[in-house]
Motif scaffolding. Sequence first.
Motif, PDB file in Angstrom:
ATOM      1  N   THR A   1       0.849  -1.194   0.000  1.00  0.00           N
ATOM      2  CA  THR A   1       0.000   0.000   0.000  1.00  0.00           C
ATOM      3  C   THR A   1       0.884   1.243   0.000  1.00  0.00           C
ATOM      4  O   THR A   1       2.067   1.166   0.322  1.00  0.00           O
ATOM      5  CB  THR A   1      -0.924   0.047   1.241  1.00  0.00           C
ATOM      6  N   ARG A   2       0.302   2.366  -0.345  1.00  0.00           N
ATOM      7  CA  ARG A   2       1.008   3.648  -0.323  1.00  0.00           C
ATOM      8  C   ARG A   2       0.222   4.645   0.518  1.00  0.00           C
ATOM      9  O   ARG A   2      -0.415   5.548  -0.001  1.00  0.00           O
ATOM     10  CB  ARG A   2       1.191   4.201  -1.749  1.00  0.00           C
ATOM     11  N   PRO A   3       0.274   4.509   1.839  1.00  0.00           N
ATOM     12  CA  PRO A   3      -0.455   5.455   2.697  1.00  0.00           C
ATOM     13  C   PRO A   3       0.317   6.749   2.911  1.00  0.00           C
ATOM     14  O   PRO A   3       1.374   6.765   3.515  1.00  0.00           O
ATOM     15  CB  PRO A   3      -0.589   4.683   4.018  1.00  0.00           C
ATOM     16  N   GLY A   4      -0.182   7.844   2.345  1.00  0.00           N
ATOM     17  CA  GLY A   4       0.396   9.150   2.612  1.00  0.00           C
ATOM     18  C   GLY A   4       1.612   9.529   1.797  1.00  0.00           C
ATOM     19  O   GLY A   4       2.280  10.505   2.110  1.00  0.00           O
ATOM     20  N   TYR A   5       1.927   8.781   0.764  1.00  0.00           N
ATOM     21  CA  TYR A   5       3.050   9.169  -0.080  1.00  0.00           C
ATOM     22  C   TYR A   5       2.884   8.625  -1.495  1.00  0.00           C
ATOM     23  O   TYR A   5       2.253   7.604  -1.717  1.00  0.00           O
ATOM     24  CB  TYR A   5       4.392   8.707   0.503  1.00  0.00           C
ATOM     25  N   ASP A   6       3.445   9.353  -2.456  1.00  0.00           N
ATOM     26  CA  ASP A   6       3.542   8.912  -3.849  1.00  0.00           C
ATOM     27  C   ASP A   6       4.919   8.293  -4.019  1.00  0.00           C
ATOM     28  O   ASP A   6       5.887   8.737  -3.399  1.00  0.00           O
ATOM     29  CB  ASP A   6       3.445  10.107  -4.815  1.00  0.00           C
ATOM     30  N   GLU A   7       5.009   7.275  -4.890  1.00  0.00           N
ATOM     31  CA  GLU A   7       6.301   6.647  -5.138  1.00  0.00           C
ATOM     32  C   GLU A   7       6.525   6.461  -6.638  1.00  0.00           C
ATOM     33  O   GLU A   7       5.643   5.998  -7.352  1.00  0.00           O
ATOM     34  CB  GLU A   7       6.382   5.290  -4.453  1.00  0.00           C
TER      35      GLU A   7
ATOM     36  N   ALA B   1      -0.319   7.982  -3.757  1.00  0.00           N
ATOM     37  CA  ALA B   1      -0.844   7.839  -2.403  1.00  0.00           C
ATOM     38  C   ALA B   1      -2.206   7.146  -2.459  1.00  0.00           C
ATOM     39  O   ALA B   1      -3.033   7.472  -3.309  1.00  0.00           O
ATOM     40  CB  ALA B   1      -0.961   9.201  -1.728  1.00  0.00           C
ATOM     41  N   GLY B   2      -2.405   6.164  -1.590  1.00  0.00           N
ATOM     42  CA  GLY B   2      -3.649   5.409  -1.550  1.00  0.00           C
ATOM     43  C   GLY B   2      -3.627   4.154  -2.400  1.00  0.00           C
ATOM     44  O   GLY B   2      -4.519   3.310  -2.304  1.00  0.00           O
TER      45      GLY B   2
ATOM     46  N   VAL C   1      10.280   8.746  -3.147  1.00  0.00           N
ATOM     47  CA  VAL C   1       9.034   8.902  -2.405  1.00  0.00           C
ATOM     48  C   VAL C   1       8.844  10.373  -2.063  1.00  0.00           C
ATOM     49  O   VAL C   1       9.769  11.051  -1.613  1.00  0.00           O
ATOM     50  CB  VAL C   1       9.074   8.062  -1.099  1.00  0.00           C
TER      51      VAL C   1
ATOM     52  N   ASP D   1       6.254  12.681   0.226  1.00  0.00           N
ATOM     53  CA  ASP D   1       5.151  12.701   1.186  1.00  0.00           C
ATOM     54  C   ASP D   1       4.019  13.560   0.653  1.00  0.00           C
ATOM     55  O   ASP D   1       4.254  14.595   0.025  1.00  0.00           O
ATOM     56  CB  ASP D   1       5.622  13.272   2.529  1.00  0.00           C
ATOM     57  N   VAL D   2       2.783  13.125   0.878  1.00  0.00           N
ATOM     58  CA  VAL D   2       1.610  13.869   0.457  1.00  0.00           C
ATOM     59  C   VAL D   2       1.015  14.515   1.712  1.00  0.00           C
ATOM     60  O   VAL D   2       0.716  13.821   2.681  1.00  0.00           O
ATOM     61  CB  VAL D   2       0.573  12.936  -0.219  1.00  0.00           C
TER      62      VAL D   2
END
Length: 139
Positions: free
Chosen positions: A76-82, A113-114, A131, A133-134
């Motif tokens: 998962t990608r909680p709170g960040y784009d990668e 994110a998400g 990465v 952060d969002v």
Amino acid sequence: MSFNETGHIRTGRSPRRSNYGQGDRHERCNNRKSGEHNLKETAIQPGQTEASFRLWNRDGLKTGIWEVTPGEFKSTRPGYDEICQILSGRGTITEPDGNSFDVGPGTLFVTPAGWEGHWTIHETLRKMWVVADVPATTE
């Protein structure tokens, strides 16, 4: 795979010690040495390992190298784009809607994110990651 912490990875400038090792999603090792393989926490089958080495970190932007051995895991990608670029190895990523894509050397993709997905690693895979952060939204 083993990374050292003496700045031997060159970026075109004099090596500087960044604040890698501060602990984030890409350093699952937590209190263990960064760059050493450890059991993958989200592995579906026992025995899968991963290693991560953060190369740089500033103002919510991080980059590093990550490696994982064959097996399957959820991500998962909680709170960040990668942004990911595969350096070596092969795998298949399946998204919740059933769409899947194969990844191998040179594959470049983004997981926003998400994002959620299921990774199947066919041969030990190494990626370079960035990465961002969002910021949390307030409503």
